[in-house]
Design a protein around this motif. Structure first.
Motif, mmCIF file in Angstrom:
data_model
loop_
_atom_site.group_PDB
_atom_site.id
_atom_site.type_symbol
_atom_site.label_atom_id
_atom_site.label_comp_id
_atom_site.label_asym_id
_atom_site.label_seq_id
_atom_site.Cartn_x
_atom_site.Cartn_y
_atom_site.Cartn_z
ATOM 1 N N ASN A 131 28.919 44.297 45.453
ATOM 2 C CA ASN A 131 28.266 43.121 46.041
ATOM 3 C C ASN A 131 26.767 43.319 46.213
ATOM 4 O OD1 ASN A 131 30.651 41.709 46.112
ATOM 5 N ND2 ASN A 131 30.978 41.955 48.308
ATOM 6 N N LYS A 132 26.340 44.556 46.446
ATOM 7 C CA LYS A 132 24.906 44.836 46.613
ATOM 8 C C LYS A 132 24.139 44.611 45.319
ATOM 9 C CE LYS A 132 25.125 48.209 50.337
ATOM 10 N NZ LYS A 132 25.013 49.651 50.681
ATOM 11 N N VAL A 133 24.783 44.903 44.184
ATOM 12 C CA VAL A 133 24.068 44.806 42.905
ATOM 13 C C VAL A 133 24.359 43.511 42.148
ATOM 14 C CG1 VAL A 133 23.806 47.297 42.652
ATOM 15 C CG2 VAL A 133 25.805 46.181 41.678
ATOM 16 N N ASP A 134 25.556 42.959 42.328
ATOM 17 C CA ASP A 134 25.920 41.730 41.613
ATOM 18 C C ASP A 134 27.225 41.185 42.186
ATOM 19 O OD1 ASP A 134 26.669 39.710 39.865
ATOM 20 O OD2 ASP A 134 26.278 40.880 38.044
ATOM 21 N N LYS A 135 27.144 40.116 42.931
ATOM 22 C CA LYS A 135 28.333 39.561 43.599
ATOM 23 C C LYS A 135 29.366 39.028 42.620
ATOM 24 C CE LYS A 135 26.131 38.372 47.956
ATOM 25 N NZ LYS A 135 26.787 39.229 48.881
ATOM 26 N N ASP A 136 29.003 38.895 41.336
ATOM 27 C CA ASP A 136 29.950 38.397 40.341
ATOM 28 C C ASP A 136 30.796 39.502 39.713
ATOM 29 O OD1 ASP A 136 29.215 35.728 40.668
ATOM 30 O OD2 ASP A 136 27.571 35.921 39.227
ATOM 31 N N LEU A 137 30.495 40.771 40.008
ATOM 32 C CA LEU A 137 31.295 41.862 39.453
ATOM 33 C C LEU A 137 32.708 41.809 40.023
ATOM 34 C CD1 LEU A 137 28.746 44.814 39.566
ATOM 35 C CD2 LEU A 137 29.549 43.562 37.542
ATOM 36 N N TRP A 161 44.632 44.377 50.154
ATOM 37 C CA TRP A 161 43.439 44.213 49.331
ATOM 38 C C TRP A 161 43.239 42.751 48.951
ATOM 39 C CZ3 TRP A 161 44.998 48.317 45.142
ATOM 40 C CH2 TRP A 161 45.177 49.568 45.749
ATOM 41 N N VAL A 162 44.361 42.092 48.618
ATOM 42 C CA VAL A 162 44.297 40.673 48.250
ATOM 43 C C VAL A 162 43.927 39.841 49.472
ATOM 44 C CG1 VAL A 162 45.682 38.694 47.499
ATOM 45 C CG2 VAL A 162 45.886 40.887 46.295
ATOM 46 N N ASP A 163 44.602 40.098 50.599
ATOM 47 C CA ASP A 163 44.344 39.326 51.823
ATOM 48 C C ASP A 163 42.894 39.438 52.285
ATOM 49 O OD1 ASP A 163 46.971 38.496 51.873
ATOM 50 O OD2 ASP A 163 47.596 39.914 53.424
ATOM 51 N N LEU A 164 42.288 40.616 52.104
ATOM 52 C CA LEU A 164 40.907 40.835 52.536
ATOM 53 C C LEU A 164 39.881 40.498 51.449
ATOM 54 C CD1 LEU A 164 41.319 44.241 54.452
ATOM 55 C CD2 LEU A 164 41.204 41.921 55.412
ATOM 56 N N SER A 165 40.346 39.990 50.310
ATOM 57 C CA SER A 165 39.479 39.652 49.167
ATOM 58 C C SER A 165 38.684 40.855 48.671
ATOM 59 C CB SER A 165 38.532 38.507 49.531
ATOM 60 O OG SER A 165 39.265 37.351 49.870
ATOM 61 N N LEU A 166 39.288 42.030 48.734
ATOM 62 C CA LEU A 166 38.649 43.236 48.207
ATOM 63 C C LEU A 166 38.820 43.334 46.699
ATOM 64 C CD1 LEU A 166 39.701 45.815 50.963
ATOM 65 C CD2 LEU A 166 37.547 44.538 50.758
ATOM 66 N N VAL A 167 39.885 42.736 46.177
ATOM 67 C CA VAL A 167 40.106 42.671 44.731
ATOM 68 C C VAL A 167 40.124 41.215 44.308
ATOM 69 C CG1 VAL A 167 41.363 44.864 44.615
ATOM 70 C CG2 VAL A 167 42.632 42.741 44.939
ATOM 71 N N ASP A 168 39.730 40.998 43.066
ATOM 72 C CA ASP A 168 39.693 39.640 42.528
ATOM 73 C C ASP A 168 40.984 39.267 41.834
ATOM 74 O OD1 ASP A 168 36.762 38.913 43.024
ATOM 75 O OD2 ASP A 168 36.633 40.882 42.057
ATOM 76 N N ALA A 169 41.715 40.296 41.387
ATOM 77 C CA ALA A 169 42.967 40.052 40.681
ATOM 78 C C ALA A 169 43.788 41.329 40.674
ATOM 79 C CB ALA A 169 42.697 39.600 39.246
ATOM 80 N N VAL A 170 45.061 41.166 40.422
ATOM 81 C CA VAL A 170 45.938 42.315 40.225
ATOM 82 C C VAL A 170 46.656 42.146 38.889
ATOM 83 C CG1 VAL A 170 46.301 42.822 42.673
ATOM 84 C CG2 VAL A 170 47.854 41.253 41.520
ATOM 85 N N VAL A 171 46.906 43.272 38.261
ATOM 86 C CA VAL A 171 47.722 43.317 37.055
ATOM 87 C C VAL A 171 48.996 44.016 37.471
ATOM 88 C CG1 VAL A 171 47.956 44.263 34.733
ATOM 89 C CG2 VAL A 171 45.732 43.408 35.516
ATOM 90 N N THR A 172 50.091 43.292 37.421
ATOM 91 C CA THR A 172 51.351 43.889 37.862
ATOM 92 C C THR A 172 51.959 44.704 36.730
ATOM 93 O OG1 THR A 172 52.502 41.844 37.290
ATOM 94 C CG2 THR A 172 51.841 42.122 39.575
#
Length: 195
Positions: A131-137, A161-172
């Motif tokens: 987030n410090k360098v690029d919020k779109d990463l 991680w999902v609930d806290l929005s720490l990850v954008d997606a998961v690959v199951t």
């Protein structure tokens, strides 16, 4: 482009990255006190801030240097409940909960969650760095389809991680030959991500 990193895997005793070679004090230990640095795998401990910092800085640098859109985190976990017994994790658990991890079951829910929180802390620190360098990463995590089983078996608390929005997606990771079981697991994962 999302490079895949086997995050908990730091090589093996015959082939490691320089940070692992130069910092043997940071290797994880199993319940019997053995350092996890074998010809099969080496594993630095999530409990050491220096390990998390090294990995966060390495991934952030690589993403920026090569213009990647983010990372795919594989092996973002412990290898099993017999791991996570390095001194820093054990002493912090004793201080916080007043219990000795060596005197309780390796799958004690409180002890499992405590160790899982170190992996979550790493993901939080990586998210902050990105987030410090690029919020779109983006951060994408490879996970077991059932978050409860994932937490219980490998201390991977991906539902948090999902609930806290720490990850954008998961690959199951569904390694299944039975279509009905595949669909069942996909539905469990979908429910955990709330769609």
């Amino acid at each position: 482009m999302y490079p895949s990193f086997a995050v908990a895997y730091d090589g093996n005793s015959n082939n490691q990255h320089a940070f692992a070679k130069n910092n043997p004090q940071y290797f994880e230990k199993n319940r019997s006190g053995q350092i996890i640095n074998t010809p099969q795998r080496s594993h630095l401990s999530w409990g050491h801030p220096e390990v998390r910092k090294f990995k966060v800085e390495t991934f952030t640098h690589l993403v920026l240097k090569h213009g990647f859109d983010g990372v795919l985190l594989d092996y973002i976990r412990f290898f099993g409940t017999s791991d996570g017994y390095c001194e820093v994790i054990v002493s912090e658990f004793k201080a916080k909960h007043g219990r000795d991890p060596f005197k309780i079951s390796p799958d004690d829910p409180q002890w499992v969650k405590f160790r899982a929180d170190y992996v979550t802390l790493f993901i939080r620190e990586l998210r902050q760095s990105f987030n410090k360098v690029d919020k779109d990463l983006k951060i994408i995590a490879c996970v077991n389809a059932d978050p409860k089983e994932s937490l219980r078996k490998v201390m991977q608390d991906w539902e948090t991680w999902v609930d806290l929005s720490l990850v954008d997606a998961v690959v199951t990771m569904i390694y299944e030959n039975d279509t009905n079981n595949t669909l069942k697991l996909a539905m469990i994962a979908d429910a955990a991500t709330k769609g």
